[in-house]
Design a protein around this motif. Structure first.
Motif, PDB file in Angstrom:
ATOM      1  N   PRO A   1       0.837  -1.232  -0.038  1.00 25.46           N
ATOM      2  CA  PRO A   1       0.036   0.082   0.060  1.00 25.46           C
ATOM      3  C   PRO A   1       0.916   1.166   0.129  1.00 25.46           C
ATOM      4  N   GLU A   2       2.021   1.174   0.307  1.00 25.24           N
ATOM      5  CA  GLU A   2       3.122   2.339   0.361  1.00 25.24           C
ATOM      6  C   GLU A   2       3.729   2.877  -1.189  1.00 25.24           C
ATOM      7  N   CYS A   3       3.176   2.016  -2.256  1.00 23.33           N
ATOM      8  CA  CYS A   3       3.962   2.216  -3.294  1.00 23.33           C
ATOM      9  C   CYS A   3       3.027   3.064  -4.184  1.00 23.33           C
ATOM     10  N   PRO A   4       3.402   4.459  -4.654  1.00 23.78           N
ATOM     11  CA  PRO A   4       2.779   5.254  -5.086  1.00 23.78           C
ATOM     12  C   PRO A   4       2.065   4.733  -6.679  1.00 23.78           C
ATOM     13  N   ASN A   5       2.993   4.076  -7.073  1.00 25.27           N
ATOM     14  CA  ASN A   5       2.959   3.560  -8.462  1.00 25.27           C
ATOM     15  C   ASN A   5       2.350   2.201  -8.819  1.00 25.27           C
ATOM     16  N   ASP A   6       1.811   1.662  -7.812  1.00 25.36           N
ATOM     17  CA  ASP A   6       0.981   0.095  -7.745  1.00 25.36           C
ATOM     18  C   ASP A   6       2.090  -0.477  -8.462  1.00 25.36           C
ATOM     19  N   ALA A   7       3.689  -0.555  -8.228  1.00 27.10           N
ATOM     20  CA  ALA A   7       4.318  -1.546  -8.699  1.00 27.10           C
ATOM     21  C   ALA A   7       4.640  -2.717  -7.821  1.00 27.10           C
ATOM     22  N   ILE A   8       4.305  -2.779  -6.522  1.00 25.35           N
ATOM     23  CA  ILE A   8       4.404  -3.865  -5.943  1.00 25.35           C
ATOM     24  C   ILE A   8       3.071  -4.786  -5.603  1.00 25.35           C
ATOM     25  N   TYR A   9       3.293  -5.975  -5.896  1.00 25.59           N
ATOM     26  CA  TYR A   9       2.114  -6.899  -6.038  1.00 25.59           C
ATOM     27  C   TYR A   9       2.537  -8.508  -5.391  1.00 25.59           C
ATOM     28  N   LEU A  10       1.629  -9.236  -4.677  1.00 22.70           N
ATOM     29  CA  LEU A  10       2.098 -10.338  -4.232  1.00 22.70           C
ATOM     30  C   LEU A  10       2.120 -11.685  -5.390  1.00 22.70           C
ATOM     31  N   GLY A  11       3.386 -11.882  -5.320  1.00 20.14           N
ATOM     32  CA  GLY A  11       3.849 -13.072  -6.326  1.00 20.14           C
ATOM     33  C   GLY A  11       3.317 -14.469  -5.770  1.00 20.14           C
ATOM     34  N   GLU A  12       3.957 -15.432  -6.339  1.00 20.57           N
ATOM     35  CA  GLU A  12       3.388 -16.810  -6.107  1.00 20.57           C
ATOM     36  C   GLU A  12       3.721 -16.990  -4.410  1.00 20.57           C
ATOM     37  N   GLU A  13       4.986 -16.359  -4.114  1.00 15.82           N
ATOM     38  CA  GLU A  13       5.714 -16.841  -2.738  1.00 15.82           C
ATOM     39  C   GLU A  13       5.629 -15.580  -1.863  1.00 15.82           C
ATOM     40  N   ILE A  14       6.086 -14.495  -2.514  1.00 12.32           N
ATOM     41  CA  ILE A  14       6.435 -13.411  -1.836  1.00 12.32           C
ATOM     42  C   ILE A  14       5.987 -12.139  -2.780  1.00 12.32           C
ATOM     43  N   TYR A  15       6.199 -10.796  -2.088  1.00 11.63           N
ATOM     44  CA  TYR A  15       5.785  -9.835  -2.947  1.00 11.63           C
ATOM     45  C   TYR A  15       6.905  -9.395  -3.814  1.00 11.63           C
ATOM     46  N   GLU A  16       6.544  -8.988  -5.245  1.00 17.13           N
ATOM     47  CA  GLU A  16       7.436  -8.650  -6.126  1.00 17.13           C
ATOM     48  C   GLU A  16       7.280  -7.221  -6.411  1.00 17.13           C
ATOM     49  N   ILE A  17       8.137  -6.726  -7.104  1.00 18.57           N
ATOM     50  CA  ILE A  17       7.889  -5.271  -7.922  1.00 18.57           C
ATOM     51  C   ILE A  17       8.142  -5.426  -9.468  1.00 18.57           C
ATOM     52  N   ASP A  18       7.201  -4.739 -10.018  1.00 23.42           N
ATOM     53  CA  ASP A  18       7.215  -4.514 -11.451  1.00 23.42           C
ATOM     54  C   ASP A  18       8.190  -3.348 -11.884  1.00 23.42           C
ATOM     55  N   PRO A  19       9.349  -3.870 -12.439  1.00 23.73           N
ATOM     56  CA  PRO A  19      10.422  -2.853 -12.824  1.00 23.73           C
ATOM     57  C   PRO A  19       9.841  -1.638 -13.876  1.00 23.73           C
ATOM     58  N   HIS A  20       8.919  -1.851 -14.429  1.00 22.73           N
ATOM     59  CA  HIS A  20       8.343  -0.906 -15.288  1.00 22.73           C
ATOM     60  C   HIS A  20       7.417   0.061 -14.744  1.00 22.73           C
ATOM     61  N   LYS A  21       7.166  -0.033 -13.769  1.00 24.35           N
ATOM     62  CA  LYS A  21       6.328   0.866 -12.767  1.00 24.35           C
ATOM     63  C   LYS A  21       7.088   1.555 -11.670  1.00 24.35           C
ATOM     64  N   CYS A  22       8.277   0.614 -11.061  1.00 23.42           N
ATOM     65  CA  CYS A  22       8.893   1.048 -10.077  1.00 23.42           C
ATOM     66  C   CYS A  22      10.025   2.460 -10.414  1.00 23.42           C
ATOM     67  N   THR A  23       9.616   3.536  -9.758  1.00 29.67           N
ATOM     68  CA  THR A  23      10.602   4.910  -9.916  1.00 29.67           C
ATOM     69  C   THR A  23      11.336   5.163  -8.776  1.00 29.67           C
ATOM     70  N   GLU A  24      11.571   4.055  -7.927  1.00 32.87           N
ATOM     71  CA  GLU A  24      12.064   4.496  -6.577  1.00 32.87           C
ATOM     72  C   GLU A  24      11.432   5.441  -5.649  1.00 32.87           C
ATOM     73  N   CYS A  25      10.007   5.878  -6.192  1.00 30.09           N
ATOM     74  CA  CYS A  25       9.434   6.962  -5.498  1.00 30.09           C
ATOM     75  C   CYS A  25       9.751   8.453  -6.265  1.00 30.09           C
ATOM     76  N   VAL A  26      10.603   8.367  -7.280  1.00 30.73           N
ATOM     77  CA  VAL A  26      11.217   9.624  -7.707  1.00 30.73           C
ATOM     78  C   VAL A  26       9.977  10.084  -8.374  1.00 30.73           C
ATOM     79  N   GLY A  27       9.599  11.489  -8.146  1.00 32.69           N
ATOM     80  CA  GLY A  27       8.514  12.168  -8.312  1.00 32.69           C
ATOM     81  C   GLY A  27       7.226  12.317  -7.296  1.00 32.69           C
ATOM     82  N   HIS A  28       7.200  11.408  -6.454  1.00 30.85           N
ATOM     83  CA  HIS A  28       6.578  11.162  -5.129  1.00 30.85           C
ATOM     84  C   HIS A  28       7.071  11.646  -3.947  1.00 30.85           C
TER      85      HIS A  28
END
Length: 86
Positions: free
Chosen positions: A17-44
């Motif tokens: 819920p902390e990700c402003p770009n909705d880049a984090i999602y629950l994968g098969e075993e652990i949470y994962e980050i979509d690199p196409h959406k992750c901006t390391e919060c740059v801009g936010h």
């Protein structure tokens, strides 16, 4: 640089819920980050919010997705652009 979540993740659910770009999602075993959406919060925010809140420090930079701050800013702008109308 996009971030990634390592297998040390304990699925505590605080990062998603902390990700402003909705880049984090629950994968098969652990949470994962979509690199196409992750901006390391740059801009936010000044610092990546998921890294700040993670209780086990399992969110490093993804070495397969190294990006400059300028590239992250451009990605942020693309993600924030309104969808093109047909």
């Amino acid at each position: 640089m996009a971030l990634m979540i390592t297998d040390e993740c304990i699925n505590c659910d605080v990062c998603e819920p902390e990700c402003p770009n909705d880049a984090i999602y629950l994968g098969e075993e652990i949470y994962e980050i979509d690199p196409h959406k992750c901006t390391e919060c740059v801009g936010h925010f000044d610092e990546p919010q998921c890294v700040q809140i993670c209780p086990v420090a399992c969110i490093p930079v993804n070495p397969q997705h190294v990006e400059s701050r300028e590239t992250l800013w451009q990605k942020f702008q693309r993600l924030q652009a309104p969808p093109a109308q047909a």
